[in-house]
Design a protein around this motif. Structure first.
Motif, PDB file in Angstrom:
ATOM      1  N   LEU A 120      53.434 -46.579  16.404  1.00 36.30           N
ATOM      2  CA  LEU A 120      53.654 -45.369  15.612  1.00 36.30           C
ATOM      3  C   LEU A 120      52.745 -44.243  16.076  1.00 36.30           C
ATOM      4  CD1 LEU A 120      54.003 -46.836  11.994  1.00 36.30           C
ATOM      5  CD2 LEU A 120      55.801 -45.704  13.321  1.00 36.30           C
ATOM      6  N   SER A 172      53.915 -40.612  17.504  1.00 36.58           N
ATOM      7  CA  SER A 172      53.513 -39.373  16.839  1.00 36.58           C
ATOM      8  C   SER A 172      52.444 -38.604  17.587  1.00 36.58           C
ATOM      9  CB  SER A 172      52.993 -39.693  15.423  1.00 36.58           C
ATOM     10  OG  SER A 172      53.982 -40.304  14.641  1.00 36.58           O
ATOM     11  N   SER A 191      49.310 -39.294  17.611  1.00 33.66           N
ATOM     12  CA  SER A 191      48.293 -39.108  16.563  1.00 33.66           C
ATOM     13  C   SER A 191      46.883 -38.976  17.151  1.00 33.66           C
ATOM     14  CB  SER A 191      48.310 -40.298  15.598  1.00 33.66           C
ATOM     15  OG  SER A 191      49.598 -40.480  15.056  1.00 33.66           O
ATOM     16  N   THR A 225      52.412 -41.687   9.185  1.00 35.87           N
ATOM     17  CA  THR A 225      52.216 -41.322  10.583  1.00 35.87           C
ATOM     18  C   THR A 225      52.500 -39.840  10.789  1.00 35.87           C
ATOM     19  OG1 THR A 225      52.756 -41.903  12.877  1.00 35.87           O
ATOM     20  CG2 THR A 225      54.585 -41.891  11.296  1.00 35.87           C
ATOM     21  N   GLY A 226      51.751 -39.257  11.690  1.00 39.82           N
ATOM     22  CA  GLY A 226      51.907 -37.842  12.027  1.00 39.82           C
ATOM     23  C   GLY A 226      50.966 -37.500  13.163  1.00 39.82           C
ATOM     24  N   GLU A 227      50.992 -36.248  13.566  1.00 44.37           N
ATOM     25  CA  GLU A 227      50.145 -35.823  14.683  1.00 44.37           C
ATOM     26  C   GLU A 227      48.659 -35.939  14.336  1.00 44.37           C
ATOM     27  OE1 GLU A 227      49.429 -31.837  17.435  1.00 44.37           O
ATOM     28  OE2 GLU A 227      51.327 -32.098  16.368  1.00 44.37           O
ATOM     29  N   SER A 249      47.780 -41.613  12.221  1.00 39.96           N
ATOM     30  CA  SER A 249      48.639 -42.745  11.859  1.00 39.96           C
ATOM     31  C   SER A 249      47.747 -43.769  11.188  1.00 39.96           C
ATOM     32  CB  SER A 249      49.309 -43.355  13.095  1.00 39.96           C
ATOM     33  OG  SER A 249      50.385 -42.565  13.538  1.00 39.96           O
ATOM     34  N   SER A 269      61.656 -40.542  16.900  1.00 43.38           N
ATOM     35  CA  SER A 269      60.969 -39.442  16.229  1.00 43.38           C
ATOM     36  C   SER A 269      61.540 -39.282  14.835  1.00 43.38           C
ATOM     37  CB  SER A 269      61.137 -38.126  16.998  1.00 43.38           C
ATOM     38  OG  SER A 269      62.477 -37.673  16.917  1.00 43.38           O
ATOM     39  N   TYR A 270      60.766 -38.618  13.968  1.00 47.65           N
ATOM     40  CA  TYR A 270      61.261 -38.337  12.625  1.00 47.65           C
ATOM     41  C   TYR A 270      62.492 -37.440  12.676  1.00 47.65           C
ATOM     42  CZ  TYR A 270      58.233 -40.202   8.915  1.00 47.65           C
ATOM     43  OH  TYR A 270      57.623 -41.009   8.009  1.00 47.65           O
TER      44      TYR A 270
END
Length: 272
Positions: free
Chosen positions: A54, A58, A60, A196-198, A201, A243-244
């Motif tokens: 993840l 992302s 992250s 999760t994101g930049e 995570s 990706s989202y």
């Protein structure tokens, strides 16, 4: 959610050696009974390749795993429930944990003292379990077989007669530790969900059967008290999408309400 597992067993069966291997935290592991009197506590990351994937997806900046708290508790002896060997103090430490891993010595080494001067793993288990029962302590238990230099004969004789689930480890060489950490996590009846994101995570811990608001409390009490809804996609589907944005375009991100039961591997965004 902070839950702990106590490492228990007779003196000199490898409890502190296991604790050191798990936590990389230095506690005494000398070759004599009652070396450990006050319990040492260590926080151990739960291995989970899903989190790494993840984070890579992302991009992250931070990656934060779920954790389990291990408590190294001094050796119990026969009569501990009646105060033998500082038993009352040690039993009080066991009462404070949420589950128990019982370290069982099945190796023979004349240079390492055994409190009963014989290697009889099933007898050792019987003593520990009796003392816990007499003390009124009933928690989930996982048997951890210390197989350092153990003979195959010992393994074959002991394993079929164990009274519960078990894991084999060699704490000296570090084999089996990842499986032990995962099994300990399961012993506490916990599951993992993710955000999760930049920016980050992270693997979060909640009890199996938790509703979305109950799981949200693991992040912040507002996510329970002010919960409106949650956007959820399972890890497998998000990784498949890549990706989202793609997952949303495919309609794979769904909205769930307060009654939703969180599943292991869910990736969640809470809305308040």
């Amino acid at each position: 959610m902070s839950l702990s597992i106590g490492i228990v067993g007779l003196p000199n069966v490898g409890k502190s050696t296991l604790f050191n291997a798990l936590t990389k935290k230095s506690v005494p592991a000398e070759n004599y009974p009652f070396c450990t009197i006050d319990p040492s506590v260590g926080i151990v990351a739960v291995p989970d390749e899903r989190l790494d994937k993840l984070a890579a997806m992302s991009k992250s900046k931070k990656v934060i795993p779920a954790v389990v708290e291990f408590v190294d508790i001094a050796g119990l002896v026969k009569g501990a429930s009646e105060g033998a060997g500082l038993g009352n103090k040690f039993l009080s430490h066991i009462r404070e944990v949420d589950a128990v891993i019982e370290m069982v010595r099945i190796f023979e080494d004349k240079n390492v003292i055994h409190v009963h001067d014989k290697i009889d793993p099933l007898f050792d288990i019987e003593i520990i379990n009796m003392e816990l029962e007499v003390a009124g302590i009933k928690k989930p238990t996982l048997y951890v077989l210390n197989i350092s230099e153990a003979s195959e004969t010992n393994r074959r004789e002991v394993i079929p007669k164990l009274p519960g689930p078990y894991i084999e480890v060699d704490p000296i060489f570090g084999t089996g530790l990842g499986n032990l950490i995962k099994a300990s996590y399961d012993l506490l009846n916990l599951i993992t969900f993710f955000t999760t994101g930049e920016k980050e995570s992270r693997a979060w811990t909640t009890g199996r059967g938790s509703t979305a608001p109950e799981a949200g409390k693991s992040i912040h009490t507002d996510f329970q008290q002010k919960f409106i809804r949650a956007e959820i996609i399972h890890y497998d589907k998000l990784i498949e999408a890549g990706s989202y944005a793609t997952a949303r375009a495919k309609g794979w991100v769904r909205t769930e309400g307060k009654e939703y039961i969180v599943q292991d591997g869910d990736v969640i965004e809470f809305l308040i």
